[in-house]
Enzyme design. Structure first.
Site, mmCIF file in Angstrom:
data_model
loop_
_atom_site.group_PDB
_atom_site.id
_atom_site.type_symbol
_atom_site.label_atom_id
_atom_site.label_comp_id
_atom_site.label_asym_id
_atom_site.label_seq_id
_atom_site.Cartn_x
_atom_site.Cartn_y
_atom_site.Cartn_z
ATOM 1 N N LEU A 46 -4.662 36.071 47.286
ATOM 2 C CA LEU A 46 -5.908 35.316 47.164
ATOM 3 C C LEU A 46 -7.026 36.289 47.505
ATOM 4 O O LEU A 46 -6.989 36.936 48.547
ATOM 5 C CB LEU A 46 -5.893 34.121 48.121
ATOM 6 C CG LEU A 46 -6.970 33.050 47.953
ATOM 7 C CD1 LEU A 46 -6.917 32.419 46.571
ATOM 8 C CD2 LEU A 46 -6.813 31.962 49.019
ATOM 9 N N ASP A 47 -8.002 36.418 46.616
ATOM 10 C CA ASP A 47 -9.024 37.435 46.779
ATOM 11 C C ASP A 47 -9.739 37.317 48.129
ATOM 12 O O ASP A 47 -9.852 36.234 48.694
ATOM 13 C CB ASP A 47 -10.060 37.346 45.654
ATOM 14 C CG ASP A 47 -9.493 37.764 44.321
ATOM 15 O OD1 ASP A 47 -8.603 38.642 44.298
ATOM 16 O OD2 ASP A 47 -9.925 37.210 43.289
ATOM 17 N N TRP A 48 -10.245 38.457 48.587
ATOM 18 C CA TRP A 48 -10.988 38.536 49.850
ATOM 19 C C TRP A 48 -12.094 37.491 49.917
ATOM 20 O O TRP A 48 -12.319 36.871 50.957
ATOM 21 C CB TRP A 48 -11.571 39.948 49.964
ATOM 22 C CG TRP A 48 -12.501 40.166 51.099
ATOM 23 C CD1 TRP A 48 -12.156 40.514 52.390
ATOM 24 C CD2 TRP A 48 -13.929 40.084 51.087
ATOM 25 N NE1 TRP A 48 -13.276 40.638 53.163
ATOM 26 C CE2 TRP A 48 -14.397 40.382 52.387
ATOM 27 C CE3 TRP A 48 -14.869 39.796 50.099
ATOM 28 C CZ2 TRP A 48 -15.738 40.378 52.725
ATOM 29 C CZ3 TRP A 48 -16.211 39.798 50.435
ATOM 30 C CH2 TRP A 48 -16.634 40.088 51.736
#
Length: 205
Positions: A46-48
């Site tokens: 899950l992206d930053w």
């Protein structure tokens, strides 16, 4: 199955979906700052700058089946975008849009009539004066790099906030950002069925 751990985590904004930060830049928060459990690994990433549900486990077969593209397990996101998407934009997202010479697979997309009940983001998103926002619910069966953001941008509605709320049969509930818990037996049962049969049952909504 007692030797396995299955952890549900509500990833806050600004946290890497890994246990170490390998960059030379300013240190960033990682999963290690929240989850004191050894040898569990994220299912997918899950992206930053995204928030929401992460599943972590030391059950390698389940991790592989939920992560591998060929199994096409569904992931559901609540997506806040700039301006109000028109029916044509929603249809394009449903049918597939071209991002970087790749056409996305058909997706379930609907415009939500009300903003979902979510904890406020820290830091809050930057609103633009006189520019309305809207929320979409999007369910994808693929996970290209920053795909949701690229999809909404491709139809003219940039993503402001992105929250994953479901992976396969597992839904984000009873947690606040930064909290984690073990899956309940009821949540675990359909996941173990995935391992045994390879079938994904999506039970969100």
């Amino acid at each position: 199955m007692g030797k396995y751990r299955y952890i549900l985590f509500y990833k806050p904004y600004g946290v890497l979906s890994q246990f170490t930060d390998n960059s030379d830049a300013t240190p960033r928060r990682t999963l290690k700052d929240y989850i004191p459990v050894a040898k569990v690994y994220p299912v997918g990433r899950l992206d930053w700058d995204s928030e929401g549900l992460m599943l972590l486990t030391n059950h390698g077969q389940l991790q592989n089946q939920l992560s591998h593209p060929r199994f096409e397990h569904p992931r559901t996101y609540w997506v806040q975008v700039e301006r109000i998407p028109d029916p044509d934009a929603v249809l394009k997202l449903q049918q597939g849009v071209v991002i970087e010479n790749y056409c996305t697979k058909p997706a379930q997309v609907q415009l939500l009539t009300d903003a979902p009940l979510l904890p406020p983001r820290d830091p809050p998103i930057r609103f633009r004066k006189n520019v309305p926002t809207a929320w979409l619910e999007m369910t994808l069966t693929e996970g290209k790099n920053r795909q949701v953001r690229r999809m909404t941008a491709a139809v003219g509605f940039p993503t402001l906030r992105l929250v994953r709320v479901a992976i396969a049969s597992i839904c984000l509930q009873n947690l606040q950002p930064g909290q984690w818990r073990d899956l309940t037996p009821e949540e675990l049962q359909p996941l173990l069925k995935i391992v045994n049969t390879g079938q994904v049952q999506h039970q969100f909504r």
